[in-house]
Structures are given as structure tokens and as C-alpha cells.
Design a protein around this motif. Structure first.
Motif, PDB file in Angstrom:
ATOM      1  N   ALA A   5       0.838  -1.198   0.000  1.00  0.00           N
ATOM      2  CA  ALA A   5       0.000   0.000   0.000  1.00  0.00           C
ATOM      3  C   ALA A   5       0.875   1.250   0.000  1.00  0.00           C
ATOM      4  N   GLY A   6       0.470   2.208  -0.821  1.00  0.00           N
ATOM      5  CA  GLY A   6       1.243   3.433  -0.966  1.00  0.00           C
ATOM      6  C   GLY A   6       2.240   3.387  -2.105  1.00  0.00           C
ATOM      7  N   GLY A   7       2.430   2.209  -2.668  1.00  0.00           N
ATOM      8  CA  GLY A   7       3.384   2.045  -3.747  1.00  0.00           C
ATOM      9  C   GLY A   7       2.823   2.421  -5.106  1.00  0.00           C
ATOM     10  N   SER A   8       3.635   2.182  -6.117  1.00  0.00           N
ATOM     11  CA  SER A   8       3.286   2.567  -7.487  1.00  0.00           C
ATOM     12  C   SER A   8       3.564   1.418  -8.445  1.00  0.00           C
ATOM     13  N   LEU A   9       2.819   1.414  -9.540  1.00  0.00           N
ATOM     14  CA  LEU A   9       3.048   0.477 -10.640  1.00  0.00           C
ATOM     15  C   LEU A   9       2.720   1.183 -11.946  1.00  0.00           C
ATOM     16  N   ARG A  10       3.318   0.694 -13.011  1.00  0.00           N
ATOM     17  CA  ARG A  10       3.017   1.214 -14.343  1.00  0.00           C
ATOM     18  C   ARG A  10       2.583   0.063 -15.232  1.00  0.00           C
ATOM     19  N   LEU A  11       1.364   0.122 -15.708  1.00  0.00           N
ATOM     20  CA  LEU A  11       0.855  -0.891 -16.621  1.00  0.00           C
ATOM     21  C   LEU A  11       1.050  -0.424 -18.059  1.00  0.00           C
ATOM     22  N   SER A  12       1.281  -1.389 -18.937  1.00  0.00           N
ATOM     23  CA  SER A  12       1.435  -1.102 -20.354  1.00  0.00           C
ATOM     24  C   SER A  12       0.453  -1.952 -21.146  1.00  0.00           C
ATOM     25  N   CYS A  13       0.054  -1.428 -22.287  1.00  0.00           N
ATOM     26  CA  CYS A  13      -0.827  -2.166 -23.197  1.00  0.00           C
ATOM     27  C   CYS A  13      -0.293  -1.955 -24.602  1.00  0.00           C
ATOM     28  N   ALA A  14       0.033  -3.043 -25.272  1.00  0.00           N
ATOM     29  CA  ALA A  14       0.562  -2.972 -26.627  1.00  0.00           C
ATOM     30  C   ALA A  14      -0.422  -3.616 -27.591  1.00  0.00           C
ATOM     31  N   ALA A  15      -0.685  -2.949 -28.697  1.00  0.00           N
ATOM     32  CA  ALA A  15      -1.597  -3.469 -29.711  1.00  0.00           C
ATOM     33  C   ALA A  15      -0.814  -4.161 -30.813  1.00  0.00           C
ATOM     34  N   SER A  16      -1.442  -5.137 -31.446  1.00  0.00           N
ATOM     35  CA  SER A  16      -0.781  -5.909 -32.498  1.00  0.00           C
ATOM     36  C   SER A  16      -0.752  -5.151 -33.817  1.00  0.00           C
ATOM     37  N   THR A  17      -1.506  -4.058 -33.905  1.00  0.00           N
ATOM     38  CA  THR A  17      -1.563  -3.291 -35.134  1.00  0.00           C
ATOM     39  C   THR A  17      -1.624  -1.810 -34.824  1.00  0.00           C
ATOM     40  N   ARG A  18      -1.006  -1.024 -35.682  1.00  0.00           N
ATOM     41  CA  ARG A  18      -1.028   0.424 -35.480  1.00  0.00           C
ATOM     42  C   ARG A  18      -2.388   1.027 -35.818  1.00  0.00           C
ATOM     43  N   ALA A  19      -3.275   0.193 -36.376  1.00  0.00           N
ATOM     44  CA  ALA A  19      -4.612   0.694 -36.708  1.00  0.00           C
ATOM     45  C   ALA A  19      -5.343   1.192 -35.462  1.00  0.00           C
ATOM     46  N   THR A  54       0.277   2.092 -28.283  1.00  0.00           N
ATOM     47  CA  THR A  54       0.550   1.640 -26.923  1.00  0.00           C
ATOM     48  C   THR A  54      -0.144   2.587 -25.948  1.00  0.00           C
ATOM     49  N   MET A  55      -0.390   2.056 -24.772  1.00  0.00           N
ATOM     50  CA  MET A  55      -1.097   2.829 -23.758  1.00  0.00           C
ATOM     51  C   MET A  55      -0.509   2.477 -22.404  1.00  0.00           C
ATOM     52  N   TYR A  56      -0.526   3.433 -21.500  1.00  0.00           N
ATOM     53  CA  TYR A  56       0.044   3.215 -20.183  1.00  0.00           C
ATOM     54  C   TYR A  56      -0.940   3.653 -19.103  1.00  0.00           C
ATOM     55  N   LEU A  57      -0.775   3.063 -17.943  1.00  0.00           N
ATOM     56  CA  LEU A  57      -1.511   3.494 -16.764  1.00  0.00           C
ATOM     57  C   LEU A  57      -0.522   3.574 -15.617  1.00  0.00           C
ATOM     58  N   GLU A  58      -0.216   4.788 -15.218  1.00  0.00           N
ATOM     59  CA  GLU A  58       0.665   4.998 -14.086  1.00  0.00           C
ATOM     60  C   GLU A  58      -0.194   5.089 -12.832  1.00  0.00           C
ATOM     61  N   MET A  59       0.071   4.185 -11.900  1.00  0.00           N
ATOM     62  CA  MET A  59      -0.740   4.093 -10.698  1.00  0.00           C
ATOM     63  C   MET A  59       0.125   4.419  -9.488  1.00  0.00           C
ATOM     64  N   SER A  60      -0.352   5.305  -8.653  1.00  0.00           N
ATOM     65  CA  SER A  60       0.380   5.664  -7.452  1.00  0.00           C
ATOM     66  C   SER A  60      -0.564   5.664  -6.258  1.00  0.00           C
ATOM     67  N   ALA A  61       0.012   5.770  -5.084  1.00  0.00           N
ATOM     68  CA  ALA A  61      -0.761   5.752  -3.839  1.00  0.00           C
ATOM     69  C   ALA A  61      -1.741   4.585  -3.825  1.00  0.00           C
ATOM     70  N   LEU A  62      -1.244   3.431  -4.213  1.00  0.00           N
ATOM     71  CA  LEU A  62      -2.108   2.249  -4.322  1.00  0.00           C
ATOM     72  C   LEU A  62      -2.610   1.803  -2.955  1.00  0.00           C
ATOM     73  N   THR A  63      -3.825   1.306  -2.959  1.00  0.00           N
ATOM     74  CA  THR A  63      -4.449   0.767  -1.746  1.00  0.00           C
ATOM     75  C   THR A  63      -4.903  -0.663  -2.022  1.00  0.00           C
ATOM     76  N   PRO A  64      -5.165  -1.437  -0.980  1.00  0.00           N
ATOM     77  CA  PRO A  64      -5.653  -2.809  -1.205  1.00  0.00           C
ATOM     78  C   PRO A  64      -6.922  -2.850  -2.060  1.00  0.00           C
ATOM     79  N   GLU A  65      -7.701  -1.788  -2.049  1.00  0.00           N
ATOM     80  CA  GLU A  65      -8.918  -1.728  -2.857  1.00  0.00           C
ATOM     81  C   GLU A  65      -8.615  -1.665  -4.352  1.00  0.00           C
ATOM     82  N   ASP A  66      -7.388  -1.398  -4.715  1.00  0.00           N
ATOM     83  CA  ASP A  66      -6.984  -1.377  -6.123  1.00  0.00           C
ATOM     84  C   ASP A  66      -6.618  -2.773  -6.629  1.00  0.00           C
ATOM     85  N   THR A  67      -6.607  -3.749  -5.746  1.00  0.00           N
ATOM     86  CA  THR A  67      -6.279  -5.114  -6.153  1.00  0.00           C
ATOM     87  C   THR A  67      -7.324  -5.638  -7.124  1.00  0.00           C
TER      88      THR A  67
END
Length: 123
Positions: A13-27, A77-90
Motif C-alpha cells: 500500500a502506498g506504492g506505485s506500478l506502471r501498466l502497459s498495453c501494446a496493440a498488435s496493429t497500429r490501426a 501503446t497505452m500506459y496506466l501509471e498508478m500511485s498511492a495504491l491501496t488494497p482496494e486497487d487489487t
């Protein structure tokens, strides 16, 4: 279109993570994209969304001010930077692409989905 989400993991809790999403096509660079999450025994809920041009960002109230969604330079591509994480974000976090160019909070507007990446936040 195939979407690949990555970056999940375990964090305290309180930590950070960065999620990434990559698409198979530039479309997909012409589509809005978004993140949803599903906790055990719950519905898949909207988290954040971004339009084709990186603007028009939308956030769920529960993550506003803590999470930041963005698109990569290639826009497939898309990213989600997550900070101040709580157990409710699980949850399993899914990336998705919309039918059109704009961001959306509604699951029904998304027609491409990734397989999900698990985020676990411990107290």
C-alpha cells in the motif's frame, strides 16, 4: 486487433506500478483506449480512458488524482501509471480499445480486449 497488457505485480500500500498495453496493429492508433479492472467476485469496472490523440482523458472517481493514463509515441501503446495504491486497487486490469476515436467509460463501447494483468496491493 490483439491487445497485450503487462506490468502487473505485487506492491505494498502506498506504492506505485506502471501498466502497459501494446496493440498488435497500429490501426488502433485511430481508436480510443481504456483500462478496466475486475476484483474477485465483482463486476469489471471502468478505470480510465483516453482518446485517439492522447486527449479526452476520463477517470473513475476512485482513481482520480492517483492514476494517469497516456498513450505512447506510436499511439498503439497505452500506459496506466498508478500511485498511492491501496488494497482496494487489487484486481485484474484489462486494456481495451473502443469502436471509435474517443474515450469512453462504457464497456459496451469497447470491442477489443486484452487478457488482463494482475495487480495485488497488500496492506
Amino acid at each position: 486487433v490483439q491487445l497485450q497488457a503487462s506490468g502487473g505485480g505485487s506492491v505494498q500500500a502506498g506504492g506505485s506500478l506502471r501498466l502497459s498495453c501494446a496493440a498488435s496493429t497500429r490501426a488502433v492508433s485511430n481508436n480510443g483506449m481504456g483500462w478496466f479492472r475486475q476484483a474477485p467476485g465483482k463486476e469489471r469496472d471502468f478505470v480510465a480512458s483516453v482518446a485517439w490523440n492522447g486527449g479526452g482523458t476520463l477517470y473513475a472517481d476512485s482513481v482520480e488524482g492517483r492514476f494517469k493514463i497516456s498513450r505512447g509515441y506510436a499511439a498503439s501503446t497505452m500506459y496506466l501509471e498508478m500511485s498511492a495504491l491501496t488494497p482496494e486497487d487489487t484486481a485484474i486490469y484489462y486494456c481495451a480499445a473502443t469502436r471509435g476515436a474517443w474515450s469512453s467509460t462504457s464497456r459496451s463501447n469497447y470491442n477489443y480486449w486484452g487478457q488482463g494483468t494482475l495487480v495485488t496491493v497488500s496492506s
